[in-house]
Design a protein around this motif. Structure first.
Motif, short mmCIF file in Angstrom:
data_model
loop_
_atom_site.label_atom_id
_atom_site.label_comp_id
_atom_site.label_asym_id
_atom_site.label_seq_id
_atom_site.Cartn_x
_atom_site.Cartn_y
_atom_site.Cartn_z
N ASN A 51 -31.86 0.50 -14.02
CA ASN A 51 -32.07 -0.37 -15.18
C ASN A 51 -31.60 0.36 -16.43
O ASN A 51 -32.33 1.16 -17.01
CB ASN A 51 -33.54 -0.74 -15.27
N LEU A 52 -30.37 0.08 -16.86
CA LEU A 52 -29.75 0.81 -17.97
C LEU A 52 -30.35 0.46 -19.31
O LEU A 52 -30.62 1.32 -20.14
CB LEU A 52 -28.25 0.52 -18.00
N THR A 82 -25.45 -3.04 -26.53
CA THR A 82 -24.07 -3.51 -26.36
C THR A 82 -23.11 -2.34 -26.18
O THR A 82 -22.21 -2.38 -25.34
CB THR A 82 -23.65 -4.36 -27.56
N HIS A 83 -23.32 -1.28 -26.96
CA HIS A 83 -22.50 -0.08 -26.82
C HIS A 83 -22.67 0.54 -25.43
O HIS A 83 -21.70 0.99 -24.81
CB HIS A 83 -22.87 0.96 -27.88
N LEU A 84 -23.91 0.56 -24.95
CA LEU A 84 -24.18 1.17 -23.65
C LEU A 84 -23.49 0.40 -22.53
O LEU A 84 -22.90 1.00 -21.62
CB LEU A 84 -25.69 1.23 -23.42
N VAL A 85 -23.55 -0.91 -22.60
CA VAL A 85 -22.87 -1.73 -21.59
C VAL A 85 -21.37 -1.47 -21.62
O VAL A 85 -20.72 -1.28 -20.58
CB VAL A 85 -23.18 -3.23 -21.82
N GLY A 86 -20.80 -1.43 -22.82
CA GLY A 86 -19.37 -1.15 -22.95
C GLY A 86 -19.00 0.23 -22.43
O GLY A 86 -17.95 0.41 -21.79
N THR A 95 -21.47 -4.34 -15.29
CA THR A 95 -22.91 -4.58 -15.33
C THR A 95 -23.22 -6.07 -15.20
O THR A 95 -22.33 -6.92 -15.30
CB THR A 95 -23.50 -4.07 -16.66
N PHE A 96 -24.49 -6.36 -14.98
CA PHE A 96 -24.95 -7.74 -15.00
C PHE A 96 -26.36 -7.77 -15.58
O PHE A 96 -27.07 -6.77 -15.56
CB PHE A 96 -24.93 -8.37 -13.60
N THR A 97 -26.73 -8.93 -16.09
CA THR A 97 -28.06 -9.12 -16.66
C THR A 97 -28.90 -9.94 -15.69
O THR A 97 -28.53 -11.05 -15.32
CB THR A 97 -27.99 -9.84 -18.01
N SER A 99 -32.46 -11.93 -14.22
CA SER A 99 -33.24 -13.05 -14.75
C SER A 99 -34.31 -12.58 -15.73
O SER A 99 -34.74 -13.34 -16.60
CB SER A 99 -33.90 -13.82 -13.60
N SER A 100 -34.74 -11.32 -15.62
CA SER A 100 -35.75 -10.77 -16.52
C SER A 100 -35.16 -10.29 -17.84
O SER A 100 -35.90 -9.88 -18.73
CB SER A 100 -36.47 -9.60 -15.84
N GLY A 101 -33.83 -10.31 -17.95
CA GLY A 101 -33.18 -9.79 -19.14
C GLY A 101 -32.77 -8.33 -19.01
O GLY A 101 -32.09 -7.80 -19.89
N ARG A 102 -33.15 -7.70 -17.92
CA ARG A 102 -32.77 -6.30 -17.72
C ARG A 102 -31.30 -6.21 -17.32
O ARG A 102 -30.78 -7.08 -16.64
CB ARG A 102 -33.65 -5.67 -16.64
N VAL A 103 -30.69 -5.11 -17.72
CA VAL A 103 -29.26 -4.92 -17.47
C VAL A 103 -29.07 -3.80 -16.45
O VAL A 103 -29.65 -2.71 -16.59
CB VAL A 103 -28.51 -4.56 -18.77
N PHE A 104 -28.26 -4.08 -15.42
CA PHE A 104 -28.02 -3.15 -14.32
C PHE A 104 -26.52 -3.00 -14.08
O PHE A 104 -25.76 -3.94 -14.32
CB PHE A 104 -28.63 -3.67 -13.02
N PRO A 105 -26.09 -1.86 -13.55
CA PRO A 105 -24.73 -1.78 -13.03
C PRO A 105 -24.65 -2.60 -11.74
O PRO A 105 -25.63 -2.67 -10.99
CB PRO A 105 -24.52 -0.29 -12.77
N ARG A 106 -23.52 -3.21 -11.48
CA ARG A 106 -23.39 -4.03 -10.27
C ARG A 106 -23.63 -3.21 -9.01
O ARG A 106 -24.08 -3.74 -7.99
CB ARG A 106 -22.03 -4.71 -10.22
N ALA A 107 -23.31 -1.93 -9.06
CA ALA A 107 -23.54 -1.06 -7.90
C ALA A 107 -25.04 -0.87 -7.62
O ALA A 107 -25.42 -0.44 -6.53
CB ALA A 107 -22.89 0.30 -8.12
#
Length: 402
Positions: A51-52, A82-86, A95-97, A99-107
């Protein structure tokens, strides 16, 4: 003239991010890591899905840091979600977001991201020395214990990113506190954060329900309520909803010896609607089956009702009231060895806006060494990354102004 050299002590997310920013600016960077390999806690955190960060609006995001919010807001202004995702996607990790709003790498794990990151750092010329443990300062030098023996370094600046004291077997043991305190740095005691809490379960409940979740519940303490999930453990309860309240619960236990946690087992129904369902005839169903059918309670949730002294209320209204407010007495908190993160550390007034220690010019601090805490959900890693950016750029700025 030779380029400046900065030594970064600690190869977790904060330290590696500081190293990356410095190396990109042309600074020679050496990273010291006491363990045999970098970022062990980062890798462990990614085993269940890394969970990034979180996608919620920045104002709400910043509010997760409590008393440290004003300073953390400055960090996030420099390195936002936004910077972290980039940044992650720039390392080839989309990455993907959720349903809870948490952001993860697809891996959904840390190892691919870490491999790509270490590859980038190597290309930038960053030297990573594992099994290099900082043991103190002597005669203006920084002393390290290595497999080849003691080594003394005299860098132009230092970034400390040694972590807090949770999960000490992975490298962050808080042993740095004595050295900095001796140098005049004020340090708040390191305490567990995002940890489980002790509940004196009955033997019957513990034997039957340990390892089972309490799903879709609401936990309340001190006027705050958090919806989510908790897990029944042999010692008590743990889980994301509980972690969000952990700071308040920890302080209440420290003051009073115990804390009350109110569990709403059906937060999606108000008391009147739940009572109406429970007023239906029970027929030949057992109490557990009836609570499952009429009340929508899992076996673990139904079992929790029996942990309250006295019989389960028979009237629909009284039973609904109990289901909406099961009161548990938390008798203690799990320690640093089992906590996800730690609170305490270098007090924020001990560093300037660049995260340089006021007592030690040229020494910068990042990550969990600083006195802030946040719940799980992406807030921990985000602040570690962002503080690493600030410390790395701060060291660069200080070197340029010397």
């Amino acid at each position: 003239m030779d380029a400046n050299t900065v030594h970064v002590i600690g190869a977790g997310p904060a330290g590696l991010m500081a190293a990356e920013r410095l190396a990109q600016a042309g600074v020679r960077v050496v990273v010291h890591e006491a363990m045999p390999s970098p970022a062990r806690k980062f890798l462990m955190a990614g085993r269940g899905g890394l969970n990034l960060t979180h996608s919620e609006p920045l104002e709400a995001f910043v509010g997760r840091y409590g008393a440290a919010a004003p300073m953390v807001a400055e960090w996030l202004g420099r390195f936002s979600p936004t910077h972290l995702v980039g940044w992650a996607e720039g390392l080839g990790q989309p990455t993907f977001t959720g349903s809870s709003g948490r952001v993860f790498p697809r891996a959904m794990k840390a190892s691919p991201l870490l491999r790509a990151w270490l590859g980038r750092l190597a290309e930038l010329g960053v030297e990573v020395r594992t099994r290099s443990r900082w043991t103190g300062r002597r005669d203006g030098g920084w002393v390290f214990s290595t497999p080849e023996g003691e080594r003394v370094e005299t860098p132009d600046a230092v970034v400390l990113a040694l972590g807090g004291a949770s999960w000490p077997r992975l490298g962050s043991d808080g042993s740095w506190t004595d050295e900095l305190a001796a140098a005049g740095v004020e340090i708040a005691p390191l305490r567990p954060s995002n940890m489980g809490f002790d509940v004196a379960w009955s033997p019957v409940f513990a034997d039957r329900f340990v390892g089972q979740p309490l799903k879709n519940v609401a936990l309340g303490h001190g006027g705050r309520t958090v919806r989510g999930e908790a897990m029944v453990t042999r010692y008590g309860l743990e889980g994301g909803a509980l972690y969000a309240l952990s700071a308040d619960l920890r302080e209440a236990i420290a003051r009073e010896g115990a804390a009350e946690l109110v569990v709403d087992l059906r937060p999606d129904l108000d008391e009147a609607a739940l009572a109406a369902r429970l007023a239906r005839p029970r027929g030949k169903d057992s109490v557990t089956n009836w609570l499952r059918k009429a009340g929508g309670l899992s076996p673990a949730a139904a079992g929790l009702l029996r942990e309250i002294p006295g019989e389960i209320p028979q009237g629909a209204e009284k039973l609904a009231k109990r289901i909406k407010a099961v009161r548990l007495r938390l008798t203690g908190a799990q320690g640093l060895a089992r906590a996800i993160s730690s609170a305490g550390g270098v007090k924020l007034d001990q560093v300037d806006a660049r995260l340089m220690l006021k007592a030690l010019p040229g020494v910068f601090v990042a990550g969990e060494m600083l006195d802030w805490e946040a719940p799980t959900g992406g807030y921990l890693l985000q602040a570690c990354f962002a503080s690493g950016v600030v410390a790395g750029e701060g060291a660069q700025d200080w070197l340029a102004q010397r």
